[in-house]
Design an enzyme around this catalytic site. Structure first.
Site, PDB file in Angstrom:
ATOM      1  N   TYR A 117      43.786  58.978  29.347  1.00 20.64           N
ATOM      2  CA  TYR A 117      42.691  58.007  29.474  1.00 20.64           C
ATOM      3  C   TYR A 117      41.337  58.700  29.405  1.00 20.64           C
ATOM      4  O   TYR A 117      40.479  58.352  28.588  1.00 20.64           O
ATOM      5  CB  TYR A 117      42.820  57.234  30.799  1.00 20.64           C
ATOM      6  CG  TYR A 117      41.551  56.501  31.191  1.00 20.64           C
ATOM      7  CD1 TYR A 117      41.068  55.440  30.429  1.00 20.64           C
ATOM      8  CD2 TYR A 117      40.815  56.887  32.315  1.00 20.64           C
ATOM      9  CE1 TYR A 117      39.886  54.783  30.784  1.00 20.64           C
ATOM     10  CE2 TYR A 117      39.645  56.235  32.669  1.00 20.64           C
ATOM     11  CZ  TYR A 117      39.187  55.190  31.910  1.00 20.64           C
ATOM     12  OH  TYR A 117      38.019  54.537  32.241  1.00 20.64           O
TER      13      TYR A 117
ATOM     14  N   LYS B 269      38.304  58.479  26.589  1.00 20.62           N
ATOM     15  CA  LYS B 269      36.937  58.034  26.915  1.00 20.62           C
ATOM     16  C   LYS B 269      35.933  59.139  26.571  1.00 20.62           C
ATOM     17  O   LYS B 269      34.838  58.859  26.061  1.00 20.62           O
ATOM     18  CB  LYS B 269      36.818  57.653  28.390  1.00 20.62           C
ATOM     19  CG  LYS B 269      37.528  56.381  28.792  1.00 20.62           C
ATOM     20  CD  LYS B 269      36.989  55.131  28.115  1.00 20.62           C
ATOM     21  CE  LYS B 269      35.605  54.728  28.583  1.00 20.62           C
ATOM     22  NZ  LYS B 269      35.206  53.402  28.042  1.00 20.62           N
TER      23      LYS B 269
ATOM     24  N   THR C 216      33.036  56.482  32.026  1.00 21.54           N
ATOM     25  CA  THR C 216      33.596  56.793  33.341  1.00 21.54           C
ATOM     26  C   THR C 216      33.227  58.209  33.782  1.00 21.54           C
ATOM     27  O   THR C 216      32.965  59.083  32.932  1.00 21.54           O
ATOM     28  CB  THR C 216      35.135  56.665  33.264  1.00 21.54           C
ATOM     29  OG1 THR C 216      35.715  57.268  34.408  1.00 21.54           O
ATOM     30  CG2 THR C 216      35.709  57.380  32.048  1.00 21.54           C
ATOM     31  N   ASP C 217      33.256  58.449  35.087  1.00 18.02           N
ATOM     32  CA  ASP C 217      33.045  59.812  35.606  1.00 18.02           C
ATOM     33  C   ASP C 217      34.260  60.696  35.337  1.00 18.02           C
ATOM     34  O   ASP C 217      34.183  61.915  35.496  1.00 18.02           O
ATOM     35  CB  ASP C 217      32.726  59.776  37.110  1.00 18.02           C
ATOM     36  CG  ASP C 217      33.830  59.159  37.970  1.00 18.02           C
ATOM     37  OD1 ASP C 217      34.826  58.648  37.422  1.00 18.02           O
ATOM     38  OD2 ASP C 217      33.686  59.183  39.212  1.00 18.02           O
ATOM     39  N   GLU C 218      35.395  60.084  34.940  1.00 16.93           N
ATOM     40  CA  GLU C 218      36.626  60.871  34.784  1.00 16.93           C
ATOM     41  C   GLU C 218      36.518  61.860  33.619  1.00 16.93           C
ATOM     42  O   GLU C 218      37.297  62.801  33.533  1.00 16.93           O
ATOM     43  CB  GLU C 218      37.838  59.945  34.643  1.00 16.93           C
ATOM     44  CG  GLU C 218      37.955  59.049  35.858  1.00 16.93           C
ATOM     45  CD  GLU C 218      39.224  58.230  35.973  1.00 16.93           C
ATOM     46  OE1 GLU C 218      40.256  58.625  35.410  1.00 16.93           O
ATOM     47  OE2 GLU C 218      39.175  57.186  36.646  1.00 16.93           O
TER      48      GLU C 218
HETATM   49  P1  NAD Z   1      40.023  46.367  32.037  1.00 17.51           P
HETATM   50  O1  NAD Z   1      41.251  47.076  31.583  1.00 17.51           O
HETATM   51  O2  NAD Z   1      40.077  45.490  33.227  1.00 17.51           O
HETATM   52  O3  NAD Z   1      39.448  45.482  30.839  1.00 17.51           O
HETATM   53  C1  NAD Z   1      39.376  45.951  29.521  1.00 17.51           C
HETATM   54  C2  NAD Z   1      39.127  44.744  28.624  1.00 17.51           C
HETATM   55  O4  NAD Z   1      39.011  45.227  27.265  1.00 17.51           O
HETATM   56  C3  NAD Z   1      40.264  43.726  28.643  1.00 17.51           C
HETATM   57  O5  NAD Z   1      39.734  42.416  28.748  1.00 17.51           O
HETATM   58  C4  NAD Z   1      40.951  43.932  27.309  1.00 17.51           C
HETATM   59  O6  NAD Z   1      41.550  42.732  26.801  1.00 17.51           O
HETATM   60  C5  NAD Z   1      39.812  44.394  26.430  1.00 17.51           C
HETATM   61  N1  NAD Z   1      40.250  45.203  25.291  1.00 17.51           N
HETATM   62  C6  NAD Z   1      41.167  46.221  25.299  1.00 17.51           C
HETATM   63  N2  NAD Z   1      41.318  46.705  24.055  1.00 17.51           N
HETATM   64  C7  NAD Z   1      40.469  46.000  23.250  1.00 17.51           C
HETATM   65  C8  NAD Z   1      40.163  46.056  21.864  1.00 17.51           C
HETATM   66  N3  NAD Z   1      40.775  46.915  21.055  1.00 17.51           N
HETATM   67  N4  NAD Z   1      39.242  45.190  21.379  1.00 17.51           N
HETATM   68  C9  NAD Z   1      38.633  44.279  22.193  1.00 17.51           C
HETATM   69  N5  NAD Z   1      38.904  44.181  23.507  1.00 17.51           N
HETATM   70  C10 NAD Z   1      39.806  45.035  24.030  1.00 17.51           C
HETATM   71  O7  NAD Z   1      38.932  47.528  32.227  1.00 17.51           O
HETATM   72  P2  NAD Z   1      37.681  47.596  33.227  1.00 17.51           P
HETATM   73  O8  NAD Z   1      38.130  48.209  34.490  1.00 17.51           O
HETATM   74  O9  NAD Z   1      36.981  46.306  33.215  1.00 17.51           O
HETATM   75  O10 NAD Z   1      36.798  48.684  32.463  1.00 17.51           O
HETATM   76  C11 NAD Z   1      35.822  48.296  31.507  1.00 17.51           C
HETATM   77  C12 NAD Z   1      35.146  49.541  30.966  1.00 17.51           C
HETATM   78  O11 NAD Z   1      34.546  50.266  32.043  1.00 17.51           O
HETATM   79  C13 NAD Z   1      36.097  50.519  30.285  1.00 17.51           C
HETATM   80  O12 NAD Z   1      35.437  51.049  29.165  1.00 17.51           O
HETATM   81  C14 NAD Z   1      36.342  51.590  31.336  1.00 17.51           C
HETATM   82  O13 NAD Z   1      36.632  52.834  30.729  1.00 17.51           O
HETATM   83  C15 NAD Z   1      35.004  51.612  32.034  1.00 17.51           C
HETATM   84  N6  NAD Z   1      35.023  52.044  33.449  1.00 17.51           N
HETATM   85  C16 NAD Z   1      35.898  51.481  34.335  1.00 17.51           C
HETATM   86  C17 NAD Z   1      35.861  51.876  35.673  1.00 17.51           C
HETATM   87  C18 NAD Z   1      36.782  51.246  36.697  1.00 17.51           C
HETATM   88  O14 NAD Z   1      36.799  51.673  37.859  1.00 17.51           O
HETATM   89  N7  NAD Z   1      37.548  50.202  36.363  1.00 17.51           N
HETATM   90  C19 NAD Z   1      34.944  52.832  36.099  1.00 17.51           C
HETATM   91  C20 NAD Z   1      34.053  53.385  35.154  1.00 17.51           C
HETATM   92  C21 NAD Z   1      34.108  52.976  33.839  1.00 17.51           C
HETATM   93  P1  TYD Z   2      43.328  54.005  40.139  1.00 19.03           P
HETATM   94  O1  TYD Z   2      42.898  52.756  40.808  1.00 19.03           O
HETATM   95  O2  TYD Z   2      44.460  53.953  39.157  1.00 19.03           O
HETATM   96  O3  TYD Z   2      42.017  54.641  39.476  1.00 19.03           O
HETATM   97  P2  TYD Z   2      41.796  56.127  38.821  1.00 19.03           P
HETATM   98  O4  TYD Z   2      43.101  56.772  38.601  1.00 19.03           O
HETATM   99  O5  TYD Z   2      41.108  55.783  37.535  1.00 19.03           O
HETATM  100  O6  TYD Z   2      40.921  56.856  39.790  1.00 19.03           O
HETATM  101  O7  TYD Z   2      43.712  55.051  41.264  1.00 19.03           O
HETATM  102  C1  TYD Z   2      42.792  55.411  42.284  1.00 19.03           C
HETATM  103  C2  TYD Z   2      43.439  56.485  43.138  1.00 19.03           C
HETATM  104  O8  TYD Z   2      44.536  55.903  43.836  1.00 19.03           O
HETATM  105  C3  TYD Z   2      44.015  57.626  42.323  1.00 19.03           C
HETATM  106  O9  TYD Z   2      43.819  58.842  43.042  1.00 19.03           O
HETATM  107  C4  TYD Z   2      45.488  57.298  42.227  1.00 19.03           C
HETATM  108  C5  TYD Z   2      45.764  56.566  43.532  1.00 19.03           C
HETATM  109  N1  TYD Z   2      46.824  55.529  43.474  1.00 19.03           N
HETATM  110  C6  TYD Z   2      47.860  55.545  44.431  1.00 19.03           C
HETATM  111  O10 TYD Z   2      47.915  56.416  45.315  1.00 19.03           O
HETATM  112  N2  TYD Z   2      48.826  54.576  44.344  1.00 19.03           N
HETATM  113  C7  TYD Z   2      48.802  53.611  43.371  1.00 19.03           C
HETATM  114  O11 TYD Z   2      49.740  52.771  43.328  1.00 19.03           O
HETATM  115  C8  TYD Z   2      47.724  53.599  42.434  1.00 19.03           C
HETATM  116  C9  TYD Z   2      47.665  52.562  41.347  1.00 19.03           C
HETATM  117  C10 TYD Z   2      46.760  54.586  42.527  1.00 19.03           C
END
Ligand code: NAD
Ligand code: TYD
Length: 359
Positions: A158, A162, A132-134
């Site tokens: 989080y 990561k 992630t960019d975070e």
């Molecule tokens: P998500 O929470 O929707 O899915 C995570 C999945 O991993 C779930 O299916 C969960 O059951 C599985 N999981 C959790 N712990 C596990 C373990 N110990 N062993 C096996 N499986 C396990 O997350 P997502 O949004 O799909 O993100 C996927 C990846 O992408 C993550 O690594 C996250 O850090 C990264 N990422 C997410 C975003 C975003 O905007 N959602 C952006 C950049 C990077």
């Molecule tokens: P989120 O989707 O949780 O992603 P991340 O925190 O990883 O960026 O949140 C996106 C942005 O939206 C973040 O600045 C927090 C804000 N947010 C709200 O304002 N209300 C909400 O209920 C949620 C879940 C997020």
């Protein structure tokens, strides 16, 4: 054959679905099925012999050793993680357990498997870590977007977990020569997104007539990428990325949160107007800010574009419309993910503290 971890979650499942539709190469999908994992998302692959689902933990070394020996993947794509910042604030331990210790165990099993491969397979093998960019921390309004050269300054449990996993992946390359690639992507949105994250939460709350909780002043900025574009970037890096390198993934779509919420409301006003004829904007409710809330993320994805020719297919306007339409067309999926443990989360996060007066 490739092994995907976390392929029942939001991004992993989109990746597996696209892979099955486009690649013709089999995929083993290892997922623990935490609250975020959902087999319903993968239902269209039920009869597909090229998709093998295994329920299990990336921290389970014996299971991993067995899966690697049995399926002999040419690559691993590691999506498995705890992914929600707000949950990491309430309970960071699962994040350290899966994102740090789990990634470590996965790396160790993969190292053992990879070390014993014949030379040609060893050279072709890839471990792609999805991050992630975070990890780069928070930008001011005038800072340039994050490049791959930015310092790691994670601020939430989080992002810290990561960041730790990214460092482990890097070290396994430098120390043991494991052929790794890391991608650092901005915020994703699209189909099958669990409604604890901003965009799907706003859609489902709006339709349910509930408040739309905007944290703080709503002026925090996130950089949004349609999930299918993230998946295409991962496929491209897997195919042609330089070993040991990291690639930022993003689509130059910085938006303040309140603008996102207003856009979702406007689309719903058009596609599913409220019965009383008023705008869904009436439901916006400013609530107490997230502790340690990062102010701004922005991704500079020029390295990926320059070196590997990747570009996103969607603009924010096309992607968000597709997303809202998907949620309107998939009420059953939405209703099912909102049953059970989801209620407890909503109560803990949104119903325990009173809403602030409108900002
Ligand atoms: P998500 O929470 O929707 O899915 C995570 C999945 O991993 C779930 O299916 C969960 O059951 C599985 N999981 C959790 N712990 C596990 C373990 N110990 N062993 C096996 N499986 C396990 O997350 P997502 O949004 O799909 O993100 C996927 C990846 O992408 C993550 O690594 C996250 O850090 C990264 N990422 C997410 C975003 C975003 O905007 N959602 C952006 C950049 C990077
Ligand atoms: P989120 O989707 O949780 O992603 P991340 O925190 O990883 O960026 O949140 C996106 C942005 O939206 C973040 O600045 C927090 C804000 N947010 C709200 O304002 N209300 C909400 O209920 C949620 C879940 C997020």
């Amino acid at each position: 054959m490739i092994l995907v971890t976390g392929g029942a979650g939001f991004i992993g499942a989109n990746f597996v679905l696209d892979w099955a539709a486009q690649q013709g190469e089999a995929v083993v999908n290892l997922d623990k099925l935490t609250y975020a994992g959902n087999l319903e998302t993968l239902a269209s692959l039920d009869d597909n012999p090229k998709h093998v689902f295994v329920q299990g933990d990336i921290g389970d070394s014996a299971l991993l050793d067995r899966l690697l020996a049995e399926h002999k993947p040419r690559a691993i794509v590691n999506f498995a993680a705890e992914s929600h910042v707000d949950r990491s604030i309430h309970g960071p331990e699962d994040f350290v357990q899966t994102n740090v210790l789990g990634t470590f165990r996965l790396l160790e099993s993969v190292r053992g498997y990879w070390s014993a491969l014949p030379a040609d397979q060893k050279a072709a093998f890839r471990f792609l870590h999805v991050s992630t960019d975070e990890v780069y921390g928070s930008l001011s309004a005038t800072d340039p977007a994050f490049t791959e050269e930015n310092k790691y300054e994670p601020n939430s449990p989080y992002s810290a977990s990561k960041a730790a996993s990214d460092h482990l992946v890097r070290a396994w390359h430098h120390t043991y020569g494991l052929p790794v690639l890391t991608t650092n992507c901005s915020n994703n949105y699209g189909p099958f997104h669990f409604p604890e994250k901003l965009i799907p939460l706003m859609i489902v709350n709006a339709l349910a007539g509930k408040p739309l909780p905007v944290y703080g002043d709503g002026m925090q900025v996130r950089d949004w990428l349609y999930v299918k574009d993230h998946c295409s970037a991962i496929r491209r890096v897997l195919e042609a990325g330089r070993l040991g390198e990291t690639y930022n993934v993003g689509g130059w779509n910085e938006k303040p949160n309140i603008e996102i919420v207003n856009t979702v409301c406007a689309l719903l006003d058009e596609l599913r107007p409220r019965a009383d004829g008023k705008s869904y904007r009436e439901q916006i409710s400013y609530v107490t800010d997230r502790p340690g809330h990062d102010r701004r993320y922005a991704i500079d994805a020029r390295k990926l574009e320059r070196e590997l020719g990747w570009k996103p297919a969607e603009t924010f306007d096309t992607g968000i419309r597709k997303t809202v339409e998907w949620y309107l067309a998939n009420g059953e999926w939405v209703a099912n993910v909102q049953s059970g443990a989801y209620r407890e989360w909503v109560q803990k996060q949104y119903e325990a503290a009173p809403a602030k007066a409108a900002a």
